[in-house]
Design a protein around this motif. Structure first.
Motif, PDB file in Angstrom:
ATOM      1  N   LEU A 138      38.156  44.566  44.611  1.00 39.72           N
ATOM      2  CA  LEU A 138      37.632  44.631  43.248  1.00 39.72           C
ATOM      3  C   LEU A 138      38.611  45.429  42.400  1.00 39.72           C
ATOM      4  CD1 LEU A 138      35.560  44.296  41.042  1.00 39.72           C
ATOM      5  CD2 LEU A 138      34.265  46.201  42.018  1.00 39.72           C
ATOM      6  N   GLN A 139      39.257  44.760  41.441  1.00 35.70           N
ATOM      7  CA  GLN A 139      40.257  45.415  40.596  1.00 35.70           C
ATOM      8  C   GLN A 139      39.740  45.417  39.164  1.00 35.70           C
ATOM      9  OE1 GLN A 139      44.364  44.329  41.464  1.00 35.70           O
ATOM     10  NE2 GLN A 139      43.784  43.667  43.530  1.00 35.70           N
ATOM     11  N   ASP A 140      39.055  46.521  38.825  1.00 41.25           N
ATOM     12  CA  ASP A 140      38.418  46.644  37.520  1.00 41.25           C
ATOM     13  C   ASP A 140      38.987  47.787  36.684  1.00 41.25           C
ATOM     14  OD1 ASP A 140      37.500  48.715  39.049  1.00 41.25           O
ATOM     15  OD2 ASP A 140      35.383  48.178  38.936  1.00 41.25           O
ATOM     16  N   VAL A 186      31.545  39.604  50.419  1.00 36.37           N
ATOM     17  CA  VAL A 186      30.807  38.703  49.533  1.00 36.37           C
ATOM     18  C   VAL A 186      29.687  39.483  48.849  1.00 36.37           C
ATOM     19  CG1 VAL A 186      29.503  36.561  49.315  1.00 36.37           C
ATOM     20  CG2 VAL A 186      31.301  36.742  51.049  1.00 36.37           C
ATOM     21  N   GLU A 187      29.933  39.890  47.605  1.00 34.76           N
ATOM     22  CA  GLU A 187      28.967  40.608  46.775  1.00 34.76           C
ATOM     23  C   GLU A 187      28.190  41.663  47.566  1.00 34.76           C
ATOM     24  OE1 GLU A 187      26.663  37.783  44.569  1.00 34.76           O
ATOM     25  OE2 GLU A 187      28.442  36.891  43.643  1.00 34.76           O
ATOM     26  N   PRO A 188      28.895  42.671  48.073  1.00 32.11           N
ATOM     27  CA  PRO A 188      28.277  43.641  48.984  1.00 32.11           C
ATOM     28  C   PRO A 188      27.528  44.790  48.315  1.00 32.11           C
ATOM     29  CG  PRO A 188      30.596  44.139  48.727  1.00 32.11           C
ATOM     30  CD  PRO A 188      30.335  42.882  47.932  1.00 32.11           C
ATOM     31  N   HIS A 189      27.708  44.992  47.010  1.00 30.05           N
ATOM     32  CA  HIS A 189      27.166  46.178  46.357  1.00 30.05           C
ATOM     33  C   HIS A 189      25.665  46.085  46.089  1.00 30.05           C
ATOM     34  CE1 HIS A 189      31.471  46.128  45.206  1.00 30.05           C
ATOM     35  NE2 HIS A 189      31.375  47.425  45.393  1.00 30.05           N
ATOM     36  N   SER A 190      25.020  47.236  46.172  1.00 31.81           N
ATOM     37  CA  SER A 190      23.646  47.338  45.683  1.00 31.81           C
ATOM     38  C   SER A 190      23.656  47.435  44.167  1.00 31.81           C
ATOM     39  CB  SER A 190      22.949  48.572  46.274  1.00 31.81           C
ATOM     40  OG  SER A 190      22.777  48.431  47.661  1.00 31.81           O
ATOM     41  N   ALA A 191      24.654  48.120  43.631  1.00 30.71           N
ATOM     42  CA  ALA A 191      24.785  48.264  42.179  1.00 30.71           C
ATOM     43  C   ALA A 191      26.147  48.836  41.845  1.00 30.71           C
ATOM     44  CB  ALA A 191      23.684  49.164  41.629  1.00 30.71           C
ATOM     45  N   ALA A 206      33.311  38.122  44.750  1.00 32.13           N
ATOM     46  CA  ALA A 206      32.357  37.204  44.128  1.00 32.13           C
ATOM     47  C   ALA A 206      32.230  35.923  44.953  1.00 32.13           C
ATOM     48  CB  ALA A 206      32.801  36.858  42.708  1.00 32.13           C
ATOM     49  N   LYS A 207      31.056  35.313  44.911  1.00 39.04           N
ATOM     50  CA  LYS A 207      30.867  34.045  45.608  1.00 39.04           C
ATOM     51  C   LYS A 207      31.833  32.984  45.082  1.00 39.04           C
ATOM     52  CE  LYS A 207      25.999  34.766  46.772  1.00 39.04           C
ATOM     53  NZ  LYS A 207      24.592  34.288  46.579  1.00 39.04           N
ATOM     54  N   GLU A 311      40.912  29.261  42.268  1.00 39.37           N
ATOM     55  CA  GLU A 311      40.816  30.346  41.293  1.00 39.37           C
ATOM     56  C   GLU A 311      39.850  31.442  41.760  1.00 39.37           C
ATOM     57  OE1 GLU A 311      39.604  31.000  36.568  1.00 39.37           O
ATOM     58  OE2 GLU A 311      39.384  29.048  37.546  1.00 39.37           O
ATOM     59  N   PRO A 312      40.234  32.711  41.623  1.00 42.26           N
ATOM     60  CA  PRO A 312      39.314  33.799  41.933  1.00 42.26           C
ATOM     61  C   PRO A 312      38.377  34.057  40.754  1.00 42.26           C
ATOM     62  CG  PRO A 312      41.383  34.720  41.207  1.00 42.26           C
ATOM     63  CD  PRO A 312      41.563  33.217  41.234  1.00 42.26           C
ATOM     64  N   SER A 313      37.404  34.904  40.951  1.00 39.85           N
ATOM     65  CA  SER A 313      36.494  35.257  39.861  1.00 39.85           C
ATOM     66  C   SER A 313      37.130  36.335  38.989  1.00 39.85           C
ATOM     67  CB  SER A 313      35.174  35.786  40.433  1.00 39.85           C
ATOM     68  OG  SER A 313      34.368  36.331  39.397  1.00 39.85           O
ATOM     69  N   TRP A 314      37.008  36.159  37.671  1.00 45.07           N
ATOM     70  CA  TRP A 314      37.486  37.161  36.720  1.00 45.07           C
ATOM     71  C   TRP A 314      36.320  37.825  35.994  1.00 45.07           C
ATOM     72  CZ3 TRP A 314      42.258  38.269  37.677  1.00 45.07           C
ATOM     73  CH2 TRP A 314      43.121  37.285  38.158  1.00 45.07           C
ATOM     74  N   ARG A 315      35.133  37.684  36.568  1.00 44.67           N
ATOM     75  CA  ARG A 315      33.923  38.246  35.957  1.00 44.67           C
ATOM     76  C   ARG A 315      33.686  39.647  36.490  1.00 44.67           C
ATOM     77  NH1 ARG A 315      29.152  38.294  38.259  1.00 44.67           N
ATOM     78  NH2 ARG A 315      29.844  36.721  39.753  1.00 44.67           N
ATOM     79  N   ASP A 316      33.474  40.596  35.572  1.00 43.94           N
ATOM     80  CA  ASP A 316      33.189  41.974  35.966  1.00 43.94           C
ATOM     81  C   ASP A 316      31.847  42.002  36.697  1.00 43.94           C
ATOM     82  OD1 ASP A 316      32.637  44.705  36.137  1.00 43.94           O
ATOM     83  OD2 ASP A 316      33.559  45.144  34.209  1.00 43.94           O
ATOM     84  N   PRO A 317      31.803  42.553  37.931  1.00 41.96           N
ATOM     85  CA  PRO A 317      30.565  42.499  38.719  1.00 41.96           C
ATOM     86  C   PRO A 317      29.560  43.596  38.427  1.00 41.96           C
ATOM     87  CG  PRO A 317      32.271  43.518  40.027  1.00 41.96           C
ATOM     88  CD  PRO A 317      32.918  43.117  38.719  1.00 41.96           C
ATOM     89  N   VAL A 318      29.711  44.340  37.329  1.00 40.58           N
ATOM     90  CA  VAL A 318      28.717  45.364  37.005  1.00 40.58           C
ATOM     91  C   VAL A 318      27.333  44.723  36.990  1.00 40.58           C
ATOM     92  CG1 VAL A 318      27.855  46.878  35.190  1.00 40.58           C
ATOM     93  CG2 VAL A 318      30.276  46.851  35.722  1.00 40.58           C
TER      94      VAL A 318
END
Length: 379
Positions: A138-140, A186-191, A206-207, A311-318
């Motif tokens: 995750l590169q944010d 794969v989307e491992p965060h609780s928040a 991201a999926k 293509e990877p996801s460019w959506r911020d996963p907040v």
């Protein structure tokens, strides 16, 4: 109920005053004791993985609601307040240098809690991978500087870690919970907590990044020289290729890339060679290889998209943001209703507490005095 809003976490220097920390530790000990008695360790870990509750706990203990220090100080306070032999629970790691002690502390705590060698190794791996994910996959724009690992005698765990953006002096907090974890990559965060959602971030967890993850693994199975040739090709056609790859002002559906998502200048070729020799079976194994960092992850993602079309996801996963003010009413008054909700479990635990220790009972009474939200909300 959906909790929404925002909370800025500006980076604050200095230390919390000793008079406050001492009281925070004493009060935290009482709160944890009651929660564990009334609800058990699993519920306590779930609460830690809930950023809304975690922030409220910092407020209950009297710390600034909006400071980045609420993460570092509160986890440090919990580490001092929680005695493994008493609670069957331990806190490892911390801020800066303390974060690097997490592996050895996990080993010591695991032995003290009677965990097997195999389980301790699993916990050490979980600690390392959670940090690797938030720094590389995750590169944010936020560089980790705090990592706290909570583990129980049942082998369950939670992670609270925080990164900083030096440029705008803000922080972002990442919550993990073993109970919710199905896959590290794969989307491992609780928040994930931040004061805003970035228009642009590289999220290999991201999926939507599944194809890019698979191609990245396939790429490192090829000789490193082939990867170098691919990167060289992309660099030679840098302007045209990057204009297509990266967001730009003319395409309003995507956004101009942030500084941390630039074309990687240097790749850790020793790590790439190790990956080639290891032949990882999946993306998690790839990330677990020593030396595979942000630049390599980004370089592989670039090759995956521009050459292989994945293509990877460019959506911020907040996933979670909130606001409810603070003890001093700055920068805005307390959202009393939100704070009532966030501390309801504490109030209920206090009401039901039947501890015989007089000092703990006095601490609980003091806690009630600093939580007058229900009556105040009627004003």
């Amino acid at each position: 109920m959906k909790r929404s809003g925002f909370a800025e976490l500006p980076l604050h220097g200095g230390k919390a005053p000793s008079w406050l920390v001492k009281r925070m530790i004493k009060l935290a000990n009482c709160i944890v004791a009651v929660i564990l008695e009334e609800y058990g360790r699993d519920v306590f870990l779930r609460r830690l993985a809930d950023p809304y509750w975690f922030q409220a706990l910092g407020c209950v203990l009297g710390y600034d609601w909006h400071s980045s220090g609420v993460t570092t100080v509160l986890t440090g306070v919990l580490k001092s307040a929680i005695e493994p032999s008493e609670f069957g629970l331990a806190v490892c790691g911390g801020k800066g240098r303390a974060s690097r002690k997490a592996p050895s502390e996990i080993s010591s705590a695991g032995e003290a809690l009677g965990l097997s060698t195999g389980k301790i190794n699993e916990l050490r791996y979980a600690s390392r991978m959670s940090a690797k994910i938030d720094n590389s996959a995750l590169q944010d724009g936020y560089q980790l500087y705090h990592h706290a690992f909570f583990l129980t005698e049942d082998g369950r765990w939670a992670v609270i870690q925080q990164g900083m953006d030096i440029a705008d002096r803000t922080a972002r907090r990442y919550h993990w919970l073993s109970e919710n974890l199905k896959d590290f990559v794969v989307e491992p965060h609780s928040a994930i907590i931040s004061d805003h959602r970035n228009p642009y971030a590289l999220d290999m967890t991201a999926k939507e990044s599944e194809g890019c993850r698979k191609v990245s693994v396939d790429i490192v199975k090829e000789p490193p020289k082939k990867i170098a040739r691919s990167l060289g090709l992309l660099r030679r056609t840098r302007q045209r290729m990057l204009d297509e790859w990266m967001p730009n002002e003319e395409n309003m559906e995507r956004f101009r890339p942030q500084r941390f998502l630039s074309m990687p200048v240097r790749i850790n070729w020793k790590a790439v060679k190790r990956a080639y020799e290891f032949q990882p079976r999946n993306y998690e194994e790839l990330l677990s290889i020593r030396g595979i960092g942000p630049a390599t992850v980004r370089g592989l993602a670039l090759i995956s998209e521009l050459i292989y079309g994945e293509e990877p996801s460019w959506r911020d996963p907040v996933k979670y943001s909130f606001a409810y003010g603070g003890k001093d009413g700055v920068p805005f008054p307390v959202d009393r209703k939100a704070m009532d909700e966030s501390i309801s479990i504490l109030r209920q635990a206090i009401e039901n507490a039947r501890l015989q220790d007089k000092e703990k009972l006095r601490s609980l009474r003091r806690l009630r005095k600093i939580l007058p939200f229900s009556s105040a909300s009627q004003m």
